[in-house]
Design an enzyme around this catalytic site. Structure first.
Site, PDB file in Angstrom:
ATOM      1  CB  CYS A   1       2.370 -10.102  -1.936  1.00  0.00           C
ATOM      2  SG  CYS A   1       3.381  -9.870  -0.711  1.00  0.00           S
TER       3      CYS A   1
ATOM      4  CG  HIS B   1      -1.094  -8.062  -1.251  1.00  0.00           C
ATOM      5  ND1 HIS B   1      -0.853  -8.911  -0.040  1.00  0.00           N
ATOM      6  CD2 HIS B   1       0.194  -7.155  -1.264  1.00  0.00           C
ATOM      7  CE1 HIS B   1       0.350  -8.735   0.560  1.00  0.00           C
ATOM      8  NE2 HIS B   1       0.835  -7.760  -0.181  1.00  0.00           N
TER       9      HIS B   1
ATOM     10  CG  ASN C   1       2.718  -8.130   3.698  1.00  0.00           C
ATOM     11  OD1 ASN C   1       2.292  -9.114   3.079  1.00  0.00           O
ATOM     12  ND2 ASN C   1       3.647  -7.474   2.876  1.00  0.00           N
TER      13      ASN C   1
END
Length: 344
Positions: free
Chosen positions: A120, A262, A292
């Site tokens: 990520c 994030h 996500n």
């Protein structure tokens, strides 16, 4: 060469773009399918919807669509790109790089291409690679496509509420190119803690555990996550990344116009604003409608805020990434004026 010193250059984001697959799945419907109360997922995560790629859509398809939109936003063509850096945990194949697939789809024939595997945090790691390349390249087009993309839906155990409730599919991209100082990326830093690589991973399919009947039966090709460990990491790392970025830029957290983190769990990330010395209005939270989406999460939120609120000349924008590996990083940007963004 005329003997004159080269004009000083910095590097800025000159255009952004994103792409979400057509199919949208609501958290209420997903909760019911998992035998939970309709509001269970949204109440714990803030996620209302996520998007799911079509059966024949791969990471490169989503990435190329986002890249085209970023190029259009920057007023550039594929031939203006000298490098493509793509962050993903869900590539088309183990090899070659998905970036090469995107290069072929776009027709960016002058571009080199490679992937970064930083989960990520992949978009921030990709920005660091882009700036390094731009600072040293000679003769190539001085623009880089940095892309984050995931098709997590193809790697989920639908019976595992810890992962199936959170993850979605999507892609986002940014064009990085020249800017006149003091505008542009003013500081960057990366970090990793490989001792915690087991906190989030897809354990099977690589050289340690090649695919076979046993790995398929054990669901080894799906995402495995220690939810409690990941939550502790998020709570700890986001305030640290904000503090370190502000310190490196010689500013206070309150001086940041926007913080784009994030957001694996939008509700949790939004709740950390005060711990990071921020007003909630400074935080760009966009995960409620996508879930996500990994390496695409941060650039998707950046693209959304750029197209809705807008980002003004001279505003300080902090990109704060963190993810599996464990990895983390930041990029602090003084946003350029519109005419500078469009300069060659």
């Amino acid at each position: 060469m005329d003997g004159r010193p080269a004009e000083p250059r910095s590097w800025a984001i000159r255009g952004t773009g994103s792409y979400l697959p057509d199919q949208r799945v609501s958290s209420d419907d997903l909760s019911r399918a998992m035998g939970l109360d309709p509001g269970w997922i949204e109440g714990r995560t803030g996620i209302r919807h996520r998007h799911v790629a079509a059966p024949r859509q791969a990471a490169s398809d989503l990435a190329a669509a986002a890249a085209r939109r970023a190029l259009a936003d920057a007023g550039l063509e594929p031939g203006d790109i000298g490098l493509i850096v793509l962050g993903t945990s869900t590539p088309d194949e183990l090899g070659p790089s998905t970036a090469c697939r995107v290069q072929a789809v776009l027709g960016a024939t002058r571009a080199a291409a490679f992937d970064v595997a930083a989960a990520c945090t992949g978009f921030v790691y990709g920005l660091q690679a882009a700036v390094g390349w731009l600072s040293t390249q000679r003769g190539a087009p001085p623009h880089v496509l940095v892309i984050g993309v995931e098709v997590y839906s193809k790697f989920l155990n639908t019976g595992d509420r810890a992962t199936a409730a959170l993850f979605g599919d999507g892609a986002a991209a940014a064009v990085v190119g020249p800017a006149a100082p003091p505008y542009g990326i003013t500081s960057m830093a990366l970090g990793a803690d490989g001792t915690r690589a087991g906190d989030v991973l897809i354990p099977a399919g690589g050289s340690r555990m090649p695919a076979g009947p046993g790995t398929l039966a054990a669901l080894g090709h799906t995402i495995h996550m220690d939810g409690r460990a990941v939550r502790r990491f998020i709570v700890d790392i986001l305030p640290k990344v904000v503090a370190e970025a502000a310190d490196s830029g010689g500013v206070k957290p309150r001086d940041l116009a926007l913080v784009v983190p994030h957001q694996p769990n939008p509700k949790l990330v939004a709740s950390l604003a005060a711990d990071a010395g921020l007003d909630p209005a400074q935080m760009v939270i966009a995960g409620q409608d996508v879930g996500n989406i990994g390496a695409a999460s941060l650039p998707y939120a950046l693209d959304k805020v750029a197209r809705t609120r807008g980002i003004e000349e001279g505003e300080l924008v902090l990109l704060a990434g963190f993810g599996a590996g464990l990895t983390w990083g930041h990029a602090l940007i003084m946003w350029p004026p519109p005419q500078d963004r469009m300069a060659a």
